[in-house]
Design a protein around this motif. Structure first.
Motif, PDB file in Angstrom:
ATOM      1  N   GLY A   1       0.829  -1.201   0.000  1.00 18.41           N
ATOM      2  CA  GLY A   1       0.000   0.000   0.000  1.00 18.41           C
ATOM      3  C   GLY A   1       0.856   1.240   0.000  1.00 18.41           C
ATOM      4  O   GLY A   1       2.082   1.184   0.133  1.00 18.41           O
TER       5      GLY A   1
ATOM      6  N   VAL B   1      -3.618   1.235   7.022  1.00 24.05           N
ATOM      7  CA  VAL B   1      -4.157   0.271   6.059  1.00 24.05           C
ATOM      8  C   VAL B   1      -4.878  -0.852   6.799  1.00 24.05           C
ATOM      9  O   VAL B   1      -5.992  -1.252   6.426  1.00 24.05           O
ATOM     10  CB  VAL B   1      -3.036  -0.286   5.159  1.00 24.05           C
TER      11      VAL B   1
ATOM     12  N   GLY C   1      -8.268   0.189   7.971  1.00 21.58           N
ATOM     13  CA  GLY C   1      -9.246   0.561   6.961  1.00 21.58           C
ATOM     14  C   GLY C   1      -9.301   2.034   6.632  1.00 21.58           C
ATOM     15  O   GLY C   1     -10.203   2.487   5.907  1.00 21.58           O
TER      16      GLY C   1
ATOM     17  N   TYR D   1      -6.830   3.671   5.013  1.00 24.54           N
ATOM     18  CA  TYR D   1      -6.357   3.671   3.636  1.00 24.54           C
ATOM     19  C   TYR D   1      -6.558   2.280   3.051  1.00 24.54           C
ATOM     20  O   TYR D   1      -6.504   1.280   3.765  1.00 24.54           O
ATOM     21  CB  TYR D   1      -4.864   4.048   3.557  1.00 24.54           C
ATOM     22  N   LYS D   2      -6.787   2.216   1.757  1.00 23.92           N
ATOM     23  CA  LYS D   2      -7.013   0.943   1.085  1.00 23.92           C
ATOM     24  C   LYS D   2      -5.687   0.252   0.776  1.00 23.92           C
ATOM     25  O   LYS D   2      -4.717   0.898   0.352  1.00 23.92           O
ATOM     26  CB  LYS D   2      -7.786   1.154  -0.226  1.00 23.92           C
ATOM     27  N   ALA D   3      -5.667  -1.059   0.989  1.00 24.39           N
ATOM     28  CA  ALA D   3      -4.501  -1.851   0.607  1.00 24.39           C
ATOM     29  C   ALA D   3      -4.444  -1.982  -0.907  1.00 24.39           C
ATOM     30  O   ALA D   3      -5.476  -2.068  -1.572  1.00 24.39           O
ATOM     31  CB  ALA D   3      -4.573  -3.232   1.250  1.00 24.39           C
ATOM     32  N   TRP D   4      -3.245  -2.009  -1.454  1.00 19.26           N
ATOM     33  CA  TRP D   4      -3.070  -2.249  -2.886  1.00 19.26           C
ATOM     34  C   TRP D   4      -3.123  -3.747  -3.182  1.00 19.26           C
ATOM     35  O   TRP D   4      -3.586  -4.154  -4.233  1.00 19.26           O
ATOM     36  CB  TRP D   4      -1.726  -1.682  -3.351  1.00 19.26           C
TER      37      TRP D   4
ATOM     38  N   SER E   1      -9.713  -7.276   4.512  1.00 16.80           N
ATOM     39  CA  SER E   1      -9.050  -6.568   3.421  1.00 16.80           C
ATOM     40  C   SER E   1     -10.080  -5.712   2.690  1.00 16.80           C
ATOM     41  O   SER E   1     -11.096  -6.211   2.222  1.00 16.80           O
ATOM     42  CB  SER E   1      -8.440  -7.577   2.440  1.00 16.80           C
ATOM     43  N   GLY E   2      -9.831  -4.434   2.627  1.00 17.91           N
ATOM     44  CA  GLY E   2     -10.749  -3.531   1.931  1.00 17.91           C
ATOM     45  C   GLY E   2     -11.967  -3.139   2.735  1.00 17.91           C
ATOM     46  O   GLY E   2     -12.842  -2.430   2.231  1.00 17.91           O
TER      47      GLY E   2
ATOM     48  N   HIS F   1     -14.402  -1.181   5.326  1.00 17.19           N
ATOM     49  CA  HIS F   1     -14.514   0.203   5.782  1.00 17.19           C
ATOM     50  C   HIS F   1     -14.043   0.286   7.233  1.00 17.19           C
ATOM     51  O   HIS F   1     -14.210  -0.662   8.008  1.00 17.19           O
ATOM     52  CB  HIS F   1     -15.966   0.662   5.675  1.00 17.19           C
ATOM     53  N   TYR F   2     -13.461   1.422   7.597  1.00 16.01           N
ATOM     54  CA  TYR F   2     -12.893   1.522   8.947  1.00 16.01           C
ATOM     55  C   TYR F   2     -13.939   1.318  10.043  1.00 16.01           C
ATOM     56  O   TYR F   2     -13.607   0.827  11.132  1.00 16.01           O
ATOM     57  CB  TYR F   2     -12.148   2.852   9.128  1.00 16.01           C
TER      58      TYR F   2
END
Length: 238
Positions: free
Chosen positions: A14, A51, A54, A56-59, A71-72, A74-75
């Motif tokens: 990320g 990340v 939640g 920031y989004k993981a790549w 993974s992905g 919402h916080y």
């Protein structure tokens, strides 16, 4: 202590914009375990926290919490699961009172037990009980850090991530802060301690990770880290 990870991070990547910060991070925290995540400024520690939580989004890669794939997520869903971060710089609301700051900690999770959990926070931090109506911005740095941790406790965390809790505190308050972390540890709460204060962190951690340039350069027992002269010099400045 269970051997199944409470938090499991696999191949996490990320960053911000086009700048990659996390380069395939693998990390685990077991139930009831205190894990120290160490590294210098710019190593990627706070990015990893954000990340995982939640913000920031993981790549790429995976974040699993108690077996559920976050993974992905919402916080708010991360908070609902019981993964709570006390952010670097405290991020308290300076124009709200101590009591109002604490109440906001249970906005997403454990709202129905707010009164009971406020009592628990005051039992842990008696100084906050003496200042319930005081505006948070008028408190000392150490008191604000207590408030930030207390706010995190209001959500009944299953894992509490503490991001640089000793930052900006006097040596005496640093000692006090690590004493409070020991107290949290003794309750069986899983803690991920993200710190630049290497000595104090390794004294209370069950395991340690060292980050450098967005990757994990060491993982293992604190004693093994301290025994390696190369690691101590290269990553810890000891």
């Amino acid at each position: 202590m269970s051997t199944a990870p409470l938090l499991e991070i696999i191949g996490l990547r990320g960053g911000y914009g086009r700048v990659e910060v996390l380069r395939g991070v693998d990390l685990q925290v077991l139930p009831g375990e205190t894990v120290a995540l160490l590294g210098s400024n710019g190593a990627g520690k706070s990015t990893l926290n954000n990340v995982v939580c939640g913000i920031y989004k993981a790549w790429a890669g995976k974040v699993a919490f108690d077996g559920a794939d976050l993974s992905g997520a919402h916080y708010t869903d991360v908070v609902k699961a019981g993964l709570i971060q006390v952010p670097e710089g405290r991020k308290i609301f300076p124009n709200l009172s101590v009591m109002e700051n604490l109440a906001l900690g249970s906005f997403t999770r454990a709202r129905e037990r707010r009164a009971e959990n406020i009592d628990k926070v005051f039992a842990t931090f008696p100084r906050l009980k003496e200042r319930t109506l005081q505006l948070a911005g008028t408190m000392s740095g150490g008191e604000q850090q207590m408030l930030a941790i207390g706010r995190g406790m209001m959500a009944e965390p299953r894992l509490l991530i503490l991001d640089e809790p000793s930052l900006g505190l006097s040596p005496l308050l640093v000692e006090e802060m690590f004493g409070l972390i020991r107290q949290l540890r003794s309750t069986g709460l899983a803690v991920m301690l993200v710190e630049q204060n290497v000595g104090q962190s390794l004294e209370i951690a069950d395991r340690a990770y060292v980050m450098e340039n967005g990757g994990i350069r060491f993982s293992g027992a604190p004693a093994d880290l301290l025994r390696s002269d190369d690691l101590r010099r290269a990553y810890l400045g000891l």
